[in-house]
Design a protein around this motif. Structure first.
Motif, PDB file in Angstrom:
ATOM      1  N   UNK A  24       0.845  -1.198   0.000  1.00 49.62           N
ATOM      2  CA  UNK A  24       0.000   0.000   0.000  1.00 49.62           C
ATOM      3  C   UNK A  24       0.881   1.249   0.000  1.00 49.62           C
ATOM      4  N   UNK A  25       1.992   1.164   0.703  1.00 48.89           N
ATOM      5  CA  UNK A  25       2.902   2.305   0.777  1.00 48.89           C
ATOM      6  C   UNK A  25       3.677   2.452  -0.539  1.00 48.89           C
ATOM      7  N   UNK A  26       4.126   1.321  -1.092  1.00 47.25           N
ATOM      8  CA  UNK A  26       4.871   1.349  -2.350  1.00 47.25           C
ATOM      9  C   UNK A  26       4.019   1.878  -3.500  1.00 47.25           C
ATOM     10  N   UNK A  27       2.776   1.451  -3.555  1.00 46.50           N
ATOM     11  CA  UNK A  27       1.906   1.865  -4.672  1.00 46.50           C
ATOM     12  C   UNK A  27       1.490   3.331  -4.490  1.00 46.50           C
ATOM     13  N   UNK A  28       1.345   3.760  -3.256  1.00 45.96           N
ATOM     14  CA  UNK A  28       1.048   5.177  -2.978  1.00 45.96           C
ATOM     15  C   UNK A  28       2.235   6.036  -3.431  1.00 45.96           C
ATOM     16  N   UNK A  29       3.444   5.566  -3.154  1.00 47.86           N
ATOM     17  CA  UNK A  29       4.640   6.297  -3.604  1.00 47.86           C
ATOM     18  C   UNK A  29       4.694   6.327  -5.131  1.00 47.86           C
ATOM     19  N   UNK A  30       4.367   5.201  -5.754  1.00 51.62           N
ATOM     20  CA  UNK A  30       4.363   5.144  -7.227  1.00 51.62           C
ATOM     21  C   UNK A  30       3.432   6.216  -7.779  1.00 51.62           C
ATOM     22  N   UNK A  31       2.287   6.342  -7.164  1.00 46.34           N
ATOM     23  CA  UNK A  31       1.296   7.322  -7.598  1.00 46.34           C
ATOM     24  C   UNK A  31       1.822   8.750  -7.416  1.00 46.34           C
ATOM     25  N   UNK A  32       2.436   9.003  -6.274  1.00 41.28           N
ATOM     26  CA  UNK A  32       2.995  10.338  -6.008  1.00 41.28           C
ATOM     27  C   UNK A  32       4.064  10.708  -7.025  1.00 41.28           C
ATOM     28  N   UNK A  33       4.832   9.680  -7.431  1.00 39.85           N
ATOM     29  CA  UNK A  33       5.937   9.922  -8.358  1.00 39.85           C
ATOM     30  C   UNK A  33       5.474   9.911  -9.818  1.00 39.85           C
ATOM     31  N   UNK A  34       4.198   9.686 -10.028  1.00 39.34           N
ATOM     32  CA  UNK A  34       3.644   9.747 -11.387  1.00 39.34           C
ATOM     33  C   UNK A  34       3.854   8.485 -12.202  1.00 39.34           C
ATOM     34  N   UNK A  35       4.194   7.370 -11.551  1.00 39.17           N
ATOM     35  CA  UNK A  35       4.400   6.121 -12.301  1.00 39.17           C
ATOM     36  C   UNK A  35       3.063   5.561 -12.753  1.00 39.17           C
ATOM     37  N   UNK A  36       3.084   4.855 -13.886  1.00 43.76           N
ATOM     38  CA  UNK A  36       1.848   4.229 -14.354  1.00 43.76           C
ATOM     39  C   UNK A  36       2.038   2.719 -14.549  1.00 43.76           C
ATOM     40  N   UNK A  37       3.303   2.295 -14.534  1.00 45.01           N
ATOM     41  CA  UNK A  37       3.610   0.868 -14.659  1.00 45.01           C
ATOM     42  C   UNK A  37       4.537   0.468 -13.510  1.00 45.01           C
TER      43      UNK A  37
END
Ligand code: F0G
Length: 428
Positions: free
Chosen positions: A123-136
């Motif tokens: 949950x934390x990793x995917x939240x960070x991905x979202x913050x960083x603008x990752x889509x994959x």
């Protein structure tokens, strides 16, 4: 973020902005998420966390984000959660008697949304991905990380790419990865090969890497320890016992405990015992022989979740074990599956890797390292249904290839469809 937070190299202490998209330092060292603990009031934390315990919805109802001040202090709208955590802690029952420890609790992380402890870090990793603008997003996995990542990516609307060792992960986990829509790439070779490949791929193709080399995964994972302690009203057990594979989970546990200790929320340091399978034991070898770290080349164990010869987080793991005056132990294939039979017959149930905890506890009691009278919390990392093959084959006594005998087997019996036949079956 209200609390000053940054990334810091564990080797050279170089610092980076918290939203710098990187997993390692320029020097190659692993990165920690660090925060300024001096600006945090422990009484505020304790009362806030207690209030959030009552939350019925929103990130406060997550057993990870409840502790967000020590995870990632974000506003609710930036958090991607599946309300992970909030798992039960059971008296160990027959598994406790088997281990010899009188006050033994088992925290069941297999009760998370995708049935393993990985959801807390994810949950934390995917939240960070979202913050960083990752889509994959991508990961290498022995199964549980991939199941978790695929589910969280589905929730976030991201594409997920999974690298697994061909034919070597438990069926329940493969089923989840496929079902949640992950692009599942089975590679020739083992987990360590997959890990090497995914690091290269994510760097070259600009894909966000969600293995526990990602420091945000470790932050979320810390919540297991926080939740155990809150369930115990902040009374610290003498021992935490935890399986070790890629060594992210024990790294997170000790990192979180250290932060609680530095904040004065706990005033005793529990000892940590990390248990590895004897066929995949690089940390144990290093610990026991006081030698340099050396990967195990062809790891082999029925506990496929921890069939890892070159764990990515070994340095962080060692740092935490030393801080807690902990220990590393190894257990054999037979010990793992007999301990599993005990966890299962207690009505709790867990996958093989998790049951290293009970096998290791028994061994450490027998060798006098753990006192029978002490209090201990074992972390059961994955659900019993992740690996039904291991269960059935143990009870059918079909694990000779692993050198395992179904010592505590419960064999299914075929009966005629008559009352007499059933009576006979019950009485024999
Ligand atoms: N138990 C289970 C059920 C696991 O799935 C894992 C790791 C571990 C223990 C070990 O935890 O790696 O933090 O030391 N599974 C990873 C995966 C490697 O890909 O699912 P660790």
């Amino acid at each position: 973020m209200n609390i000053e937070t940054w990334l810091e190299c564990i080797n050279c202490s170089k610092t980076y902005d918290i939203i710098d998209l990187r997993y390692t330092c320029d020097c190659g060292g692993l990165l920690d998420v660090k925060r300024n603990l001096q600006t945090i009031d422990k009484n505020y934390l304790l009362s806030t966390w207690e209030n959030r315990w009552k939350a019925k919805k929103g990130p406060d109802a997550s057993g990870v984000w409840r502790y967000k001040e020590l995870i990632l202090d974000l506003p609710p709208e930036q958090i991607i959660t599946k309300y992970e955590g909030n798992t039960r802690m059971y008296e160990a029952g027959k598994a406790g008697e088997y281990s010899g420890i009188k006050n033994f609790l088992l925290k069941h992380e297999g009760e998370n949304p995708t049935a393993s402890f990985k959801d807390r870090g994810m949950t934390c990793g995917i939240t960070a991905a979202n913050l960083l603008g990752a889509k994959t997003v991508a990961c290498a996995s022995t199964g549980n990380t991939s199941a978790s990542m695929a589910a969280y990516a589905a929730k976030a609307g991201f594409k997920s790419i999974i690298f697994i060792p061909s034919g070597k992960i438990a069926y329940g986990k493969l089923a989840q990865a496929l079902a949640y829509g992950g692009l599942t790439l089975q590679i020739e070779g083992n987990f360590d090969d997959a890990m090497g490949l995914v690091q290269k791929v994510s760097e070259k193709l600009n894909i966000y890497l969600l293995n526990s080399i990602n420091p945000f995964r470790i932050e979320g994972q810390k919540a297991i320890g926080f939740e155990v302690l809150q369930q115990l009203d902040w009374q610290v057990p003498d021992w935490f016992i935890i399986p070790g594979g890629n060594l992210g989970n024990n790294t997170a546990l000790t990192k979180g405990l250290k932060e609680l200790y530095e904040l004065g929320i706990i005033n005793k340091i529990p000892r940590i015992a990390v248990i590895q399978a004897a066929g995949a034991n690089p940390l144990y070898r290093m610990w026991k022989n006081r030698t340099q770290y050396k990967p195990v080349l062809n790891p082999e164990t029925i506990a496929t979740a921890i069939k890892i010869g070159n764990p990515i987080s070994w340095e962080k793991s060692l740092r935490g074990i030393e801080w807690s005056k902990g220990i590393v132990e190894e257990v054999s294939e037979q010990e793992i599956m007999d301990a599993k039979a005990m966890v299962d017959v207690s009505g709790i149930g867990a996958e093989p890797a998790s049951c290293c905890v009970v096998a290791g506890a028994k061994k450490l009691v027998e060798s006098g390292v753990i006192d029978k009278e002490c209090s201990a919390v074992g972390i059961l990392t994955g659900n019993i249904l992740k690996d039904p093959d291991a269960v059935i084959n143990y009870h059918l006594n079909k694990l000779h290839d692993y050198g395992i005998e179904g010592k505590y087997r419960n064999i299914p019996r075929t009966v005629e469809t008559t009352l007499e036949a059933v009576k006979t079956a019950i009485n024999t």
